[in-house]
Each structure stands twice: as C-alpha cells, then as structure tokens.
Motif scaffolding. Structure first.
Motif, PDB file in Angstrom:
ATOM      1  N   LYS A 423       0.765  -1.220   0.141  1.00  0.00           N
ATOM      2  CA  LYS A 423      -0.058  -0.026   0.072  1.00  0.00           C
ATOM      3  C   LYS A 423       0.919   1.017   0.141  1.00  0.00           C
ATOM      4  O   LYS A 423       1.984   1.226   0.619  1.00  0.00           O
ATOM      5  CB  LYS A 423      -0.941  -0.103   1.232  1.00  0.00           C
ATOM      6  CG  LYS A 423      -1.943  -1.159   1.213  1.00  0.00           C
ATOM      7  CD  LYS A 423      -2.921  -0.791   2.045  1.00  0.00           C
ATOM      8  CE  LYS A 423      -3.981  -1.911   2.292  1.00  0.00           C
ATOM      9  NZ  LYS A 423      -4.912  -1.926   3.415  1.00  0.00           N
ATOM     10  N   ARG A 427      -2.627   8.807   1.968  1.00  0.00           N
ATOM     11  CA  ARG A 427      -4.172   8.492   1.999  1.00  0.00           C
ATOM     12  C   ARG A 427      -5.011   9.446   1.859  1.00  0.00           C
ATOM     13  O   ARG A 427      -5.032  10.741   2.366  1.00  0.00           O
ATOM     14  CB  ARG A 427      -4.514   7.893   3.169  1.00  0.00           C
ATOM     15  CG  ARG A 427      -3.502   6.354   3.511  1.00  0.00           C
ATOM     16  CD  ARG A 427      -3.640   5.059   2.402  1.00  0.00           C
ATOM     17  NE  ARG A 427      -2.401   4.229   2.817  1.00  0.00           N
ATOM     18  CZ  ARG A 427      -2.449   3.154   3.691  1.00  0.00           C
ATOM     19  NH1 ARG A 427      -3.910   2.934   4.347  1.00  0.00           N
ATOM     20  NH2 ARG A 427      -1.622   2.414   3.931  1.00  0.00           N
ATOM     21  N   ASP A 430     -10.941   8.846   3.757  1.00  0.00           N
ATOM     22  CA  ASP A 430     -11.532   7.514   3.972  1.00  0.00           C
ATOM     23  C   ASP A 430     -10.353   6.505   4.210  1.00  0.00           C
ATOM     24  O   ASP A 430     -10.497   5.223   4.274  1.00  0.00           O
ATOM     25  CB  ASP A 430     -12.313   7.095   2.942  1.00  0.00           C
ATOM     26  CG  ASP A 430     -11.830   6.990   1.453  1.00  0.00           C
ATOM     27  OD1 ASP A 430     -10.543   7.126   1.379  1.00  0.00           O
ATOM     28  OD2 ASP A 430     -12.608   6.575   0.880  1.00  0.00           O
ATOM     29  N   SER A 432      -8.275   5.452   2.084  1.00  0.00           N
ATOM     30  CA  SER A 432      -7.938   4.733   0.709  1.00  0.00           C
ATOM     31  C   SER A 432      -6.759   5.645   0.148  1.00  0.00           C
ATOM     32  O   SER A 432      -6.363   6.557   0.461  1.00  0.00           O
ATOM     33  CB  SER A 432      -8.931   4.973  -0.199  1.00  0.00           C
ATOM     34  OG  SER A 432      -9.352   6.309  -0.524  1.00  0.00           O
ATOM     35  N   GLU A 433      -5.688   4.741  -0.530  1.00  0.00           N
ATOM     36  CA  GLU A 433      -4.759   4.955  -1.021  1.00  0.00           C
ATOM     37  C   GLU A 433      -4.696   6.166  -2.111  1.00  0.00           C
ATOM     38  O   GLU A 433      -5.538   6.337  -3.248  1.00  0.00           O
ATOM     39  CB  GLU A 433      -3.922   4.010  -1.874  1.00  0.00           C
ATOM     40  CG  GLU A 433      -3.566   2.599  -0.925  1.00  0.00           C
ATOM     41  CD  GLU A 433      -2.931   1.552  -1.787  1.00  0.00           C
ATOM     42  OE1 GLU A 433      -1.988   1.804  -2.265  1.00  0.00           O
ATOM     43  OE2 GLU A 433      -3.943   0.611  -1.863  1.00  0.00           O
TER      44      GLU A 433
END
Length: 450
Positions: A423, A427, A430, A432-433
């Motif tokens: 990963k 970010r 939320d 997410s990446e």
C-alpha cells in the motif's frame, strides 16, 4: 521476473512488509516520465493544503500551482531585463510574480490584474484545470510552476513501474526563479546517454556494458557539457556553479547559462544568477547567444545504466550503517540544496522506501519497504515503515551486494504486472490510497526476460 512479499513481525507486534523484485536485466530497465497530467496539480495542492499549509497557515500566503500547456498561448515576453527564458513555465512564473509583487492581483476569488492579457491567461488556466490555489493567512501571492514531466506512474503500461528520483517538492526547494515543483535531480544514465546530470555530491550506482554494478562518486565537474556543438569543461573554458557550494553566481561581464536536466532554461548576462536547486549554471567570460537548448553530457559512455538519488545501503556486500553522503542540514549548511526537508535520523526516521541494486548473485533487484498509513496507522495491521538503517539491515539479511536508496515516502511504489502488492503511505480521508504524482520512474521494456 520474480516477485516476493516478505513480512517481518517484531516483539512489540509491529510489522514491516517488503516487496522484492528480481530476475530482470539491466538492459531492459529504462527511465520514463509519466507525462504531465492536470490531475497532478490537484493532488499537489491537496498535499500542500494538508501537510504543509494547515500545519502553519501564518507562514504562507496564496500559493498558486500552475502549468502552461502548449495549447494555451503565453501572453508574456520571454525576455526580462538581462535574462532570456526558454521555458514557458518559468517565463510565466517570473512575469506573473512580477505583477503580483507590483500590486494587487487577486481579490475575493477573482483575478483583477490591470494587465488584461495576464488576467485572461490566468482565467483560462483556471478554467481548464491547469491552476489551483492553496491559501494560508499571510499576505502575498507566490506562483509555483509544475514541471511538465509530472504525472501518475499507474498511467504507464509496463510489466514493472517504480518511482526513482528525488524531486523538488517542499517550498524551501523552490528558492530560485528557475525552479519548478516536480523537477527531478540526480544522475539518470541509460546506454551512455546522461538524461540528468549528477548533483549534490552523492554516490552513483553504475552498471558497465558487461553488467558489472558498483557504487562510486561521479561529479558534474567530471563531465563535458556540450551546447550548440561547443564542449565546455569546468575551469578550462567555463565555470560550473552548483549547490551547495554556490547559491548565486558572482558578477561578471559574460554569460550565465542556466541548465536543468538536459535543457537550457535561461540565459543571463552580468552574473548574479541564482543557481537552480535541481540544476546548475555554466558561466562564460564572453557574451554568447544560445541557439539550441538541448544539452549533452560526455564522459560516461562506458556505462549502460546509472542512477544517483539517496544514500547507499550496501557497498561491496557490506552494509552502510550511517548517512555517508551530504544531505541538507540547516544547522550546518549555509546554502540550501534539495531535498531541503529529509528524515536525517538514519536509524530512527521511518517511511516507505525504495531501493535498487544487486542481489546475492549480482543480478538486479528492487526492494519496496511499505510505509505506514499517514492517516490511520494500526500497529500489527499496517506496516510500520522502515528507517534507512532498517532498510539497509533488510538488504544485508538478503545478502545484497550493491544497493542505493531511491525516492521514498508518499511517492514510494512498485507496480508489478499492473498491480500494487503493497500500500501507498499517502491516503485520502477515508484511508484509501492516494497516488502521488512523480516526474521520473523506472520501467521495463516489454521485451524483458521473464
């Protein structure tokens, strides 16, 4: 190619994940640019807003990130007093900054310049998403051009994509009129052709035509610089000025040629030229006019590949356990040089890391040390990241021979056969990446051996 994911668990329940990619050939490893993506401006503005400006709003005014594409006319002269510019971005930066410094340029969300052409130009950039502003609490406007190579690694179609070089990113990296955010710095060499010159006195990883890899010191002054078919040598028929030795060139009656990468970006008469962070100034005693802006570097034709980024991790099968080459430290260095913000504590500053070199068999290897989430780190679930020492120790446990650290942090990623196995540390809200735009990557040609 061969792809391996290694997870190491520590007594305190921290985990560290590493991706190791092997079984590819140096001859197939190429430098590539993702190519400019307007979305990069939005992402860079987001990074500044969250990671820089919001931490100290009183230190910043309005930061205007922009890029001038070829399809938008430039309403400015490429000449300013004693300077000639060969870059559209830098021309716009200098002229817009002049207007901003002379008087009010922006008010209540509107560009209000008395220069109608400049006002229309700014409105067009904004309407076509080539301009975004981040506002602090300080007065004033600072224009920050984005290098035309900056884009997203995931846009490239290759069996392997990995970010490579440090690039100008922090506000303190941009103290010269000739700086563009996103400009890579450090040697990039392929098949004897220098795409980016060596800078900042850091070691280079070089691979000769037989495939032998070693780490050595290569300086800009070791090379011949060719412009308009004329070859220039340091302290013979020219002087090369670069950081950290020089921030501003001395007064002269001749010509300063400002160079970044393999291009002339400006020419200035009379000296007193502020040296670009990711480039250098070639100073001549006589007045000259540059006809062709491309720059050639001679002296490394015997090598098929070369790269210079961060400190070495392994040299001649021995681990490097300290920061053995110069990085900017404001407590001891008078002149800044990039990266001006860097996790100097070699043994404790953890981040995502990328490394390149040779494995125990002396064949090419890439290593990605996954970083911790910058928003929601959970011990035992998220990788803790790695310090430079921990990365060196991992490479030592893998019995690597020569390893050099590449660009890491939020830029750090390996895309293997179209997929990220680890990963990205950056970010969104939320968790997410968030893929960070970068200017320079390494890819494998499609003919690479499997």
């Amino acid at each position: 190619m061969r792809n391996t994911i290694i997870t190491e668990t520590h007594q305190n329940k921290e985990i560290q994940r590493f991706q190791v990619v092997e079984a590819f050939a140096w001859k197939n490893l190429q430098f590539a640019s993702p190519g400019f993506d307007a979305g990069a401006i939005r992402e860079i503005a987001r990074l500044y807003r969250l990671n820089i400006v919001e931490k100290d709003p009183s230190a910043y005014g309005r930061l205007v990130f922009f890029h001038v594409p070829e399809n938008i006319d430039l309403p400015f002269s490429s000449r300013s007093k004693d300077m000639w510019f060969f870059s559209r971005n830098i021309t716009a930066k200098v002229q817009l900054q002049r207007l901003a410094d002379e008087g009010n340029l922006y008010q209540d969300g509107t560009w209000i310049s008395k220069d109608t052409s400049a006002r229309l130009f700014l409105n067009q950039l904004e309407a076509e998403h080539y301009l975004e502003m981040v506002s602090g609490k300080k007065d004033g406007i600072t224009f920050i051009p984005i290098d035309g190579k900056v884009g997203f690694p995931s846009s490239l179609d290759s069996p392997l994509v990995v970010n490579s070089h440090f690039f100008l990113m922090d506000p303190t990296d941009l103290d010269s009129p000739f700086c563009e955010l996103g400009t890579p710095h450090g040697l990039a060499l392929k098949d004897g052709v220098v795409l980016n010159p060596p800078l900042n006195h850091r070691p280079c990883l070089l691979v000769d035509t037989k495939g032998t890899c070693h780490t050595t010191q290569v300086e800009l002054t070791d090379l011949v610089v060719e412009i308009d078919s004329v070859q220039y040598r340091h302290e013979r028929n020219a002087i090369f000025y670069f950081r950290p030795e020089t921030c501003i060139t001395p007064s002269s009656s001749g010509t300063d040629i400002v160079i970044t990468g393999n291009s002339v970006v400006a020419v200035k008469q009379g000296g007193n030229t502020r040296v670009p962070m990711a480039g250098f100034v070639l100073s001549l005693r006589e007045d000259i006019a540059v006809q062709e802006t491309s720059v050639r570097y001679l002296g490394l034709e015997a090598y098929q590949f070369g790269i210079q980024v961060g400190p070495p991790m392994m040299r001649e099968s021995s681990m490097v356990d300290s920061l053995c080459c110069p990085f900017f430290d404001p407590l001891v260095a008078a002149t800044p040089f990039p990266p001006t913000v860097y996790p100097l504590p070699f043994s404790t500053a953890r981040a995502a890391r990328i490394a390149l070199g040779t494995n125990r068999e002396g064949e090419p290897v890439l290593v990605w040390a996954e970083g911790a989430s910058k928003r929601n780190y959970q011990r035992g679930k998220e990788s803790a990241g790695a310090s430079l020492l921990e990365l060196a120790q991992f490479c030592d446990r893998q019995h690597c021979q020569e390893i050099i650290n590449l660009d890491g942090g939020g830029s750090s990623q390996i895309i293997y056969e179209g997929k990220r196995y680890l990963k990205i540390a950056d970010r969104y809200e939320d968790n997410s990446e968030a893929e960070r735009p970068v200017p320079l990557v390494l890819v494998l040609s499609t003919s690479c051996s499997q």
